[in-house]
Design a protein around this motif. Structure first.
Motif, short mmCIF file in Angstrom:
data_model
loop_
_atom_site.label_atom_id
_atom_site.label_comp_id
_atom_site.label_asym_id
_atom_site.label_seq_id
_atom_site.Cartn_x
_atom_site.Cartn_y
_atom_site.Cartn_z
N ASP A 45 0.32 -1.33 0.18
CA ASP A 45 -0.13 -0.06 -0.05
C ASP A 45 0.54 0.98 0.32
OD1 ASP A 45 -1.86 2.28 0.47
OD2 ASP A 45 -3.35 0.87 1.99
N ARG A 55 -6.27 1.05 8.39
CA ARG A 55 -7.52 -0.25 7.92
C ARG A 55 -7.38 -1.58 9.45
NH1 ARG A 55 -4.55 -2.09 4.48
NH2 ARG A 55 -5.60 -1.63 2.44
N GLN A 107 -6.25 -5.30 -1.24
CA GLN A 107 -7.62 -5.24 -2.22
C GLN A 107 -7.68 -5.71 -3.26
OE1 GLN A 107 -8.15 -1.24 -2.42
NE2 GLN A 107 -10.31 -1.39 -3.26
N PRO A 140 -14.03 -2.21 -6.59
CA PRO A 140 -13.98 -1.80 -5.48
C PRO A 140 -14.98 -1.36 -4.69
CG PRO A 140 -13.78 0.07 -8.03
CD PRO A 140 -14.48 -1.56 -8.44
N THR A 144 -1.19 13.44 2.79
CA THR A 144 -2.33 12.50 3.39
C THR A 144 -2.77 12.40 4.37
OG1 THR A 144 -0.84 10.89 1.86
CG2 THR A 144 -2.40 10.34 2.34
N LYS A 157 -6.39 10.71 -4.32
CA LYS A 157 -6.94 9.40 -3.99
C LYS A 157 -8.31 9.76 -2.97
CE LYS A 157 -3.57 6.49 -5.32
NZ LYS A 157 -2.34 5.22 -4.97
N TYR A 216 -9.73 6.61 0.46
CA TYR A 216 -9.84 5.75 0.56
C TYR A 216 -10.80 5.45 1.63
CZ TYR A 216 -5.40 4.09 -0.81
OH TYR A 216 -3.83 3.83 -1.25
N GLY A 225 -9.44 2.15 4.32
CA GLY A 225 -8.40 1.09 4.51
C GLY A 225 -8.79 0.63 2.58
N ASP A 226 -9.80 0.66 2.35
CA ASP A 226 -10.36 0.77 0.49
C ASP A 226 -9.83 1.48 -0.55
OD1 ASP A 226 -9.62 -2.64 0.88
OD2 ASP A 226 -12.56 -2.63 0.94
N GLU A 227 -9.18 1.38 -1.99
CA GLU A 227 -8.93 2.49 -2.52
C GLU A 227 -10.09 2.34 -2.66
OE1 GLU A 227 -6.10 4.60 -5.44
OE2 GLU A 227 -5.98 2.41 -4.81
N CYS A 228 -10.97 4.00 -3.06
CA CYS A 228 -12.75 4.22 -4.01
C CYS A 228 -12.31 4.76 -5.23
CB CYS A 228 -13.51 5.34 -3.41
SG CYS A 228 -12.97 5.34 -1.57
#
Length: 449
Positions: free
Chosen positions: A10, A45, A196, A203, A356, A402, A404, A407-410
């Motif tokens: 990641d 996450r 992921q 997604p 970030t 970006k 997330y 914890g999951d990227e959108c």
């Protein structure tokens, strides 16, 4: 194998992993007693309900005599034991956490949270889980103990890949008065990383945009979360649609995903929020078919500052999100002045590059994102100071690179669809003093922008 580990990296949390540590604290006549600690070193996450499941394969014919703070899901065949019966005789045991409120004699420190483990960046004290296990028919010295193999971790669904157990220097403990050091008789660790791509074919969230300087609202991409070739269908009478989708956080891991219209009778019925045992979601029918949508609105422009509004909407009627996290990457996050109604923490994955940050809810206020419906959203605003060398509203600069969620990227909108900044407007003589003032204000606004 190289592909799996590459996918698990990641870039916004390069050191994120879950480390499982076994500390042998005593030897027994036929084995050992070990303290097993699971540390979540992932910044954003967590492991949500229904919690983690830890598995492995024994190297020989070991059994679990007893566990404190957890339990094996199956006892297995223990028929060869005449006296005391082991807790589990399975060659490949699966261990789960105990529920809160179990009797004190079954508890141990950091256990019994139903397998829920916080993200390290959000709640370091809650980012671990532990249990104590007594192993029999095993080695009784450092030389004769055989390490378990083939570790697996579900958190709660797929996505984690675990490496082999590795012997490390024994853990050192301090006594309560901090005047004496003791140490484990033997220690080994297992590192698990998240991908992921392994967790979900599609997604699990999408992003939409809008701005004060353009009336265009950029929606989530159609079928962003895998609603199938035919999109969705449904009607106000409560009929449902099925599309191909997979999602770790939402619980839909392939096959058909059910959806209903938000104004249907079923959406307003009493049992619509009841989860199913298989974790299958019930989504509100949308063109994107994502359980989560994050909307970023460029709201206001000041001389030295600008303001953005962030809204998170849950479209899953069967799941709420406790201790949710949202991560955004944007160059102006290096100069956040104030965040309203969310907590904010900068993330520095690459040292001095501060672009970030992690947003999460205020405890007991909005750290719970409710199920789909009138209360299924949380929102906040962030005020950022402009940097004259970099700030601009043109070419989509004001929107994140970006996003997330948990914890999951959108899924982001395509770059060519971002709201554009009007760079010219037809001139018309003002018809009144009010119109003249409005035109002057617009000119100043565009000049500042």
């Amino acid at each position: 194998m190289h592909v799996v580990y590459a996918a698990a990296y990641d870039p916004l949390d390069p050191n994120g992993n879950i480390t499982i540590k076994w500390d042998v604290i005593s030897w027994t006549p036929d084995g050992y007693v070990a303290m097993v600690t699971m540390n979540n070193y992932q910044m954003y996450r967590q492991i949500m309900a229904p919690g983690w499941t830890l598995g492995w394969s024994w190297a020989k014919k070991e059994v679990i005599w007893s566990i404190v703070g957890a339990q094996a899901t199956e006892q297995g065949d223990c028929s060869k034991f005449k006296g005391g019966i082991p807790h589990s005789c399975k060659r490949t045991p699966a261990i789960v956490d105990l529920l809160p409120g179990v009797p004190y004699n079954q508890q141990i420190a950091n256990c019994c949270k139903a397998g829920v483990v916080s993200a390290y960046g959000q709640d370091p004290a809650g980012a671990l889980s532990a249990f104590q296990v007594s192993v029999g028919l095993a080695g009784t010295t450092n030389k004769t103990v055989k390490l378990p193999t083939n570790f697996t971790l579900a958190g709660p669904g797929p996505g984690y890949t675990c490496g082999p157990a590795t012997i490390v220097p024994s853990t050192v403990y301090l006594t309560p008065d901090r005047r004496r050091r003791t140490q484990a008789l033997m220690t080994w660790t297992v590192t698990c990383t998240y991908s992921q791509q392994l967790a979900s074919r599609y997604p699990t969230c999408c992003v939409s945009f809008s701005s004060f300087y353009n009336s265009t609202i950029v929606p989530c991409a159609k079928c962003a979360c895998g609603c199938g070739h035919d999109g969705y269908h449904g009607n106000g009478g409560g009929s449902h649609a099925r599309g191909r989708g997979a999602g770790h956080n939402s619980g839909h891991r392939g096959g058909a995903t059910e959806c209903i219209m938000g104004d249907s009778k079923r959406a307003l019925s009493a049992g619509v929020n009841t989860p199913r045992k298989d974790g299958a979601p019930l989504l509100q029918c949308t063109s994107h078919m994502c359980p989560i949508r994050v909307h970023w609105h460029v709201k206001l422009n000041y001389k030295d500052y600008w303001r953005a509004k962030i809204a998170i909407t849950n479209f899953n009627y069967r799941m709420n999100y406790t201790q949710w996290t949202l991560v955004a990457q944007h160059p102006n996050l290096n100069n956040v002045t104030e965040v309203f109604s969310f907590q904010y923490k900068p993330l520095l994955p690459y040292g001095n590059i501060n672009d970030t940050g992690m947003f999460y809810g205020l405890k007991f206020y909005n750290d719970l994102l409710m199920e789909a419906g009138p209360f299924g959203n949380v929102q906040s605003e962030v005020l950022m100071r402009k940097d004259a060398n970099t700030f601009t509203f043109s070419q989509g600069w004001a929107f994140p690179r970006k996003i997330y969620f948990n914890g999951d990227e959108c899924k982001m909108p395509p770059p060519d669809s971002y709201p554009y900044l009007p760079n010219s407007a037809p001139f018309a003589p003002p018809r009144s003093m009010a119109a003249a003032a409005a035109s002057a204000f617009l000119a100043v606004l565009l000049l500042v922008a």
